[in-house]
Write an enzyme that holds these catalytic residues in place. Structure first.
Site, PDB file in Angstrom:
ATOM      1  N   CYS A   2       0.891  -1.384  -0.007  1.00 31.54           N
ATOM      2  CA  CYS A   2       0.044  -0.014   0.077  1.00 31.54           C
ATOM      3  C   CYS A   2       0.784   1.309   0.118  1.00 31.54           C
ATOM      4  O   CYS A   2       1.989   1.297   0.741  1.00 31.54           O
ATOM      5  CB  CYS A   2      -0.810   0.145   1.247  1.00 31.54           C
ATOM      6  SG  CYS A   2      -1.928  -1.445   1.471  1.00 31.54           S
ATOM      7  N   ARG A  27       4.959   0.487  -6.067  1.00 27.54           N
ATOM      8  CA  ARG A  27       4.956  -0.538  -4.854  1.00 27.54           C
ATOM      9  C   ARG A  27       4.126  -1.578  -4.802  1.00 27.54           C
ATOM     10  O   ARG A  27       4.318  -2.574  -4.483  1.00 27.54           O
ATOM     11  CB  ARG A  27       4.549   0.392  -3.683  1.00 27.54           C
ATOM     12  CG  ARG A  27       5.479   1.636  -3.668  1.00 27.54           C
ATOM     13  CD  ARG A  27       4.792   2.385  -2.219  1.00 27.54           C
ATOM     14  NE  ARG A  27       4.747   1.773  -1.030  1.00 27.54           N
ATOM     15  CZ  ARG A  27       5.506   1.662  -0.139  1.00 27.54           C
ATOM     16  NH1 ARG A  27       6.866   2.349  -0.339  1.00 27.54           N
ATOM     17  NH2 ARG A  27       5.213   1.280   0.929  1.00 27.54           N
ATOM     18  N   TRP A  71      -3.122  -2.556  -1.543  1.00 29.24           N
ATOM     19  CA  TRP A  71      -2.658  -3.908  -2.008  1.00 29.24           C
ATOM     20  C   TRP A  71      -3.268  -5.018  -1.003  1.00 29.24           C
ATOM     21  O   TRP A  71      -2.824  -4.919   0.375  1.00 29.24           O
ATOM     22  CB  TRP A  71      -1.078  -4.101  -1.930  1.00 29.24           C
ATOM     23  CG  TRP A  71      -0.383  -5.417  -2.361  1.00 29.24           C
ATOM     24  CD1 TRP A  71       0.182  -5.457  -3.661  1.00 29.24           C
ATOM     25  CD2 TRP A  71       0.112  -6.485  -1.723  1.00 29.24           C
ATOM     26  NE1 TRP A  71       0.616  -6.648  -3.821  1.00 29.24           N
ATOM     27  CE2 TRP A  71       0.833  -7.419  -2.648  1.00 29.24           C
ATOM     28  CE3 TRP A  71      -0.122  -7.059  -0.323  1.00 29.24           C
ATOM     29  CZ2 TRP A  71       0.912  -8.428  -2.195  1.00 29.24           C
ATOM     30  CZ3 TRP A  71       0.320  -7.972  -0.220  1.00 29.24           C
ATOM     31  CH2 TRP A  71       1.045  -9.085  -0.991  1.00 29.24           C
ATOM     32  N   ASN A  97      -1.710   2.197   5.758  1.00 23.49           N
ATOM     33  CA  ASN A  97      -0.747   1.261   5.218  1.00 23.49           C
ATOM     34  C   ASN A  97      -0.265   0.416   6.463  1.00 23.49           C
ATOM     35  O   ASN A  97       0.158   0.755   7.576  1.00 23.49           O
ATOM     36  CB  ASN A  97       0.575   2.036   4.608  1.00 23.49           C
ATOM     37  CG  ASN A  97       1.570   0.972   4.202  1.00 23.49           C
ATOM     38  OD1 ASN A  97       1.324  -0.158   3.909  1.00 23.49           O
ATOM     39  ND2 ASN A  97       2.661   1.617   3.589  1.00 23.49           N
ATOM     40  N   GLY A  98      -0.418  -0.795   6.577  1.00 25.62           N
ATOM     41  CA  GLY A  98      -0.046  -1.430   7.687  1.00 25.62           C
ATOM     42  C   GLY A  98      -1.349  -2.677   8.059  1.00 25.62           C
ATOM     43  O   GLY A  98      -1.988  -2.949   7.054  1.00 25.62           O
ATOM     44  N   GLU A 452      18.567 -16.078  -9.020  1.00 26.98           N
ATOM     45  CA  GLU A 452      18.265 -14.784  -9.537  1.00 26.98           C
ATOM     46  C   GLU A 452      17.704 -14.781 -10.984  1.00 26.98           C
ATOM     47  O   GLU A 452      16.849 -14.047 -11.008  1.00 26.98           O
ATOM     48  CB  GLU A 452      19.358 -13.781  -9.427  1.00 26.98           C
ATOM     49  CG  GLU A 452      19.098 -12.313  -9.565  1.00 26.98           C
ATOM     50  CD  GLU A 452      17.940 -11.675  -8.969  1.00 26.98           C
ATOM     51  OE1 GLU A 452      17.508 -12.166  -8.028  1.00 26.98           O
ATOM     52  OE2 GLU A 452      17.503 -10.819  -9.104  1.00 26.98           O
ATOM     53  N   LYS A 456      13.831 -13.501 -11.756  1.00 27.81           N
ATOM     54  CA  LYS A 456      13.507 -12.545 -12.561  1.00 27.81           C
ATOM     55  C   LYS A 456      12.462 -13.118 -13.603  1.00 27.81           C
ATOM     56  O   LYS A 456      11.492 -12.465 -13.988  1.00 27.81           O
ATOM     57  CB  LYS A 456      14.815 -11.896 -13.287  1.00 27.81           C
ATOM     58  CG  LYS A 456      15.776 -11.093 -12.420  1.00 27.81           C
ATOM     59  CD  LYS A 456      15.165  -9.626 -12.192  1.00 27.81           C
ATOM     60  CE  LYS A 456      14.394  -9.561 -10.914  1.00 27.81           C
ATOM     61  NZ  LYS A 456      15.155  -9.888  -9.706  1.00 27.81           N
ATOM     62  N   GLU A 459       9.088 -13.614 -11.937  1.00 30.19           N
ATOM     63  CA  GLU A 459       8.513 -12.529 -11.456  1.00 30.19           C
ATOM     64  C   GLU A 459       7.849 -11.613 -12.559  1.00 30.19           C
ATOM     65  O   GLU A 459       6.397 -11.161 -12.587  1.00 30.19           O
ATOM     66  CB  GLU A 459       9.416 -11.383 -11.084  1.00 30.19           C
ATOM     67  CG  GLU A 459       9.846 -11.587  -9.585  1.00 30.19           C
ATOM     68  CD  GLU A 459      10.938 -10.513  -9.264  1.00 30.19           C
ATOM     69  OE1 GLU A 459      11.815 -10.594  -9.613  1.00 30.19           O
ATOM     70  OE2 GLU A 459      10.777  -9.804  -8.303  1.00 30.19           O
ATOM     71  N   HIS A 475      19.063 -34.987  -8.646  1.00 26.66           N
ATOM     72  CA  HIS A 475      18.316 -35.550  -7.357  1.00 26.66           C
ATOM     73  C   HIS A 475      16.859 -35.110  -7.519  1.00 26.66           C
ATOM     74  O   HIS A 475      16.443 -34.457  -6.392  1.00 26.66           O
ATOM     75  CB  HIS A 475      18.942 -34.985  -6.044  1.00 26.66           C
ATOM     76  CG  HIS A 475      20.644 -35.439  -6.117  1.00 26.66           C
ATOM     77  ND1 HIS A 475      20.963 -36.712  -6.050  1.00 26.66           N
ATOM     78  CD2 HIS A 475      21.520 -34.716  -6.465  1.00 26.66           C
ATOM     79  CE1 HIS A 475      22.350 -36.744  -6.096  1.00 26.66           C
ATOM     80  NE2 HIS A 475      22.648 -35.480  -6.351  1.00 26.66           N
ATOM     81  N   LYS A 574       6.663  -4.030  -4.459  1.00 22.47           N
ATOM     82  CA  LYS A 574       7.858  -3.450  -4.420  1.00 22.47           C
ATOM     83  C   LYS A 574       8.816  -3.761  -3.083  1.00 22.47           C
ATOM     84  O   LYS A 574       9.913  -4.077  -2.830  1.00 22.47           O
ATOM     85  CB  LYS A 574       8.383  -2.155  -5.151  1.00 22.47           C
ATOM     86  CG  LYS A 574       9.666  -1.585  -4.918  1.00 22.47           C
ATOM     87  CD  LYS A 574      10.428  -2.263  -6.188  1.00 22.47           C
ATOM     88  CE  LYS A 574      11.714  -1.669  -6.176  1.00 22.47           C
ATOM     89  NZ  LYS A 574      12.896  -2.769  -6.745  1.00 22.47           N
TER      90      LYS A 574
HETATM   91  C1  G6P Z   1       9.999  -7.683  -2.772  1.00 21.76           C
HETATM   92  C2  G6P Z   1      10.215  -7.331  -4.001  1.00 21.76           C
HETATM   93  C3  G6P Z   1      11.648  -7.827  -4.527  1.00 21.76           C
HETATM   94  C4  G6P Z   1      12.756  -7.564  -3.567  1.00 21.76           C
HETATM   95  C5  G6P Z   1      12.324  -8.042  -2.085  1.00 21.76           C
HETATM   96  C6  G6P Z   1      13.288  -7.727  -0.924  1.00 21.76           C
HETATM   97  O1  G6P Z   1       9.622  -8.950  -2.581  1.00 21.76           O
HETATM   98  O2  G6P Z   1       9.286  -7.363  -5.260  1.00 21.76           O
HETATM   99  O3  G6P Z   1      12.237  -7.122  -5.926  1.00 21.76           O
HETATM  100  O4  G6P Z   1      14.089  -8.204  -3.826  1.00 21.76           O
HETATM  101  O5  G6P Z   1      10.798  -7.418  -1.752  1.00 21.76           O
HETATM  102  O6  G6P Z   1      13.182  -6.208  -1.016  1.00 21.76           O
HETATM  103  P1  G6P Z   1      14.429  -5.211  -0.178  1.00 21.76           P
HETATM  104  O7  G6P Z   1      13.721  -3.876  -0.330  1.00 21.76           O
HETATM  105  O8  G6P Z   1      14.481  -5.710   1.201  1.00 21.76           O
HETATM  106  O9  G6P Z   1      15.531  -5.501  -0.824  1.00 21.76           O
END
Ligand code: G6P
Length: 579
Positions: A2, A27, A71, A97-98, A452, A456, A459, A475, A574
């Protein structure tokens, strides 16, 4: 997650709040809304995206307004569950937010006293609690009800007949901005940059009244002075600048991000906290976790210091060993699980360090020490340049702890990024875009990169992808290999090369389409791979950075070919500010 934004000043507030909400779109959200204070209180909210729903604000002249991108946590995404929420009479509006953890009991109590609820959210109780104090002014009412709330919140509130915005913070981010004859508030600084670079980070427990020329803040019943900080990010940095997506822009920024972070680190004396370390525990989530795992390989290899990378949300079930330095790695500095892990480490008397991208973020106040990664604002949900900036910090730590063994390669690392950006990945994209599932494999430091690469890919393309240690794929996952499961294999010229070649031969024998990232001149790789993507550079720094960029571009170009919503993937946020 949010986002909240508020404006009170001399201009028409509604369009400014809508612009502020657009800055917070990155976000992640599913619905949004705003409340404008005029002669009456006007509230409008909707499920969906701001660009499609166009709030009808042209006739709203009020100079104070609050807005929200939601969100969903409590209650499905819908017009009714969107914020702002109001009291029974519609004279108080709240954005939040929270999570209010005791909302169910508060709701029962309020229903018992005759209040009518419209939404399924936890937030609505706040508006009704304030309503019960409507004899006084809004500030007094908010201060009176906050002790009733358990959980986390960043709140903005407005009320009919009351000038200004009341803000409160407990455990969720909230930043105030002092602008020209206006006061603004938002969940993060990127939304404030259109108005000002002078900001105040509220502390947990703070309550503020926003009115030009600046906010007044209280803490524990007393007036509190909070420092006004100057943000060194420019508004241009949060604009697209001709790129189709923020993700692509941020991938292209990585050459200069890497150099900037490295230069800034070497320009200062080595921080005391990095001297004489006996062990390191890294705690992080998502992309920051993958970078941390890579740090484990690097620092152990080059410095012989024991390092372990922990998923922050699992760290609460572990006890950090001995006298490890506990390092939180977090781009945003606001990820709830990483903050909890740092707090736990402090409880166990460990020295704590945070590596973060956001000046003044909560993590910088939780940890004993801070190292900035200097990636500049990252807008795309899928992290790219912050990963590279985190790697820059880890290369630096490995270098200083090993007496300079990596220095030369670090100083030329940006060149590999530049070369990787020039690669044409179309043949690899053609394979990936039709896949049902993709495996990414690597060994040693290239295993975290495989994780990673897979992260990506899933996502932003929504194709199932898994990162695996190449030796482990026999395995279990071998059962899944078929012509519908392409494999992306990281095969740099490293100690692991012969074993990687055996692994990819075995996978090829199961009929997988094989994309290999490795030495472009190798006849051996050319013979095995369906597509060979040349990996620039020969040292570890170049190979890691080059592979990173190629994997990011592969995901981006595949998502583009599939027409995905790249910067704001479905269901993702985000900055994840709930545990
Ligand atoms: C969310 C984002 C990711 C990010 C993760 C950790 O899941 O979508 O892209 O890597 O949070 O975020 P931070 O700000 O703690 O690196």
């Amino acid at each position: 997650m949010c986002g909240i934004f508020g404006y009170t000043g001399e201009k028409k507030a509604a369009p400014l709040v809508i612009d502020g909400l657009k800055r917070l779109e990155y976000r992640g959200y599913d619905s949004f809304g705003l409340a404008v204070l005029d002669s009456d209180l006007w509230v409008w909210k909707k499920k969906g995206k701001i660009s499609r729903e166009k709030p009808p604000v042209s006739r709203r002249k009020g100079r104070t307004a609050i807005g929200h991108t939601r969100w969903a946590t409590h209650g499905e995404p819908s017009d009714t569950n969107a914020h702002p929420h109001t009291d029974c009479r519609g004279s108080v509006a709240i954005v939040h937010n929270g999570i209010i953890e005791n909302y169910a009991s508060l709701r029962q109590e309020l229903l018992g006293r005759g209040h009518t609820f419209r939404s399924e959210t936890d937030t609505e109780v706040i508006a009704h609690l304030i309503e019960e104090h409507s004899g006084g002014d809004l500030l007094t009412a908010v201060r009176a009800i906050l002790p009733r709330l358990e959980g986390s919140y960043a709140i903005l509130a407005v009320a009919e007949g009351y000038e200004g915005i009341v803000a409160a913070r407990q455990g969720s981010p909230l930043v105030l901005g002092i602008a020209d004859r206006a006061c603004v508030a938002a969940s993060d600084v990127t939304a404030l940059l259109d108005h000002t670079d002078r900001v105040i980070y509220l502390e947990d427990g703070d309550v503020a009244l926003l009115l030009p020329p600046g906010p007044t803040i209280w803490h524990g019943g007393k007036r509190a002075d909070r420092p006004v900080r100057k943000v060194d990010w420019e508004v241009e940095e949060v604009r697209l600048g001709g790129f189709a997506h923020y993700m692509l822009k941020e991938i292209y920024e990585q050459q200069s991000v890497f150099s900037t972070t490295v230069r800034a680190l070497y320009a200062e004396p080595v921080p005391d906290v990095l001297k004489d370390i006996s062990g390191i525990t890294l705690v992080a989530c998502g992309t920051s976790y993958n970078a941390s795992l890579l740090c484990q390989y690097l620092v152990e290899e080059y410095c012989g210091i024991p390092v372990r990378a922990e998923i922050a949300s699992e760290f609460r079930y572990r006890t950090p060993p001995g006298d490890d330095l506990v390092v939180g790695v977090t781009q945003s500095g606001e990820t709830a699980d990483t903050l909890s892990a740092l707090k736990k480490a402090r409880m166990h008397n460990h020295a704590t360090l945070v590596i973060t991208n956001v000046l003044g973020s909560t993590a910088t106040r939780v940890a004993d020490h801070t190292l900035y990664m200097r990636a500049g604002p990252e807008i795309s949900v899928a992290a790219t340049k912050s990963f590279v900036a985190e790697l820059a910090v880890f290369f630096y730590i490995a270098d200083v702890a090993s007496g300079g063994r990596l220095r030369q390669s670090i100083l030329s690392g940006h060149e590999a990024i530049g070369e990787a950006l020039l690669e044409d990945l179309s043949p690899a994209v053609d394979i990936c875009k039709d896949a049902g599932s993709i495996f990414f494999v690597g060994r040693g430091p290239f295993f975290p990169l495989a994780l990673e690469g897979a992260l990506k890919m899933k996502e932003i393309t929504y194709i199932h992808a898994e990162g695996y240690a190449a030796g482990e794929i026999k395995h279990g996952p071998f059962a899944l290999l078929s012509p519908m499961t392409p494999v992306v294999a990281l095969c740099p010229q490293a100690e692991s090369y012969p074993a990687m070649v055996s692994n990819i031969r075995e996978m090829k024998a199961r009929g997988v389409p094989l994309i290999v990232i490795g030495d472009g001149k190798s006849q051996e790789l050319r013979d095995i791979a369906d597509v060979l993507v040349p990996l620039p550079g020969e040292d570890i720094v170049s190979a890691v950075l080059g592979s990173t960029v190629l994997l990011q571009l592969l995901a981006y170009r595949t998502a583009e070919a599939l027409g995905r919503e790249i910067d704001q993937p479905r269901n993702l946020a985000k900055s994840v500010t709930v545990e």
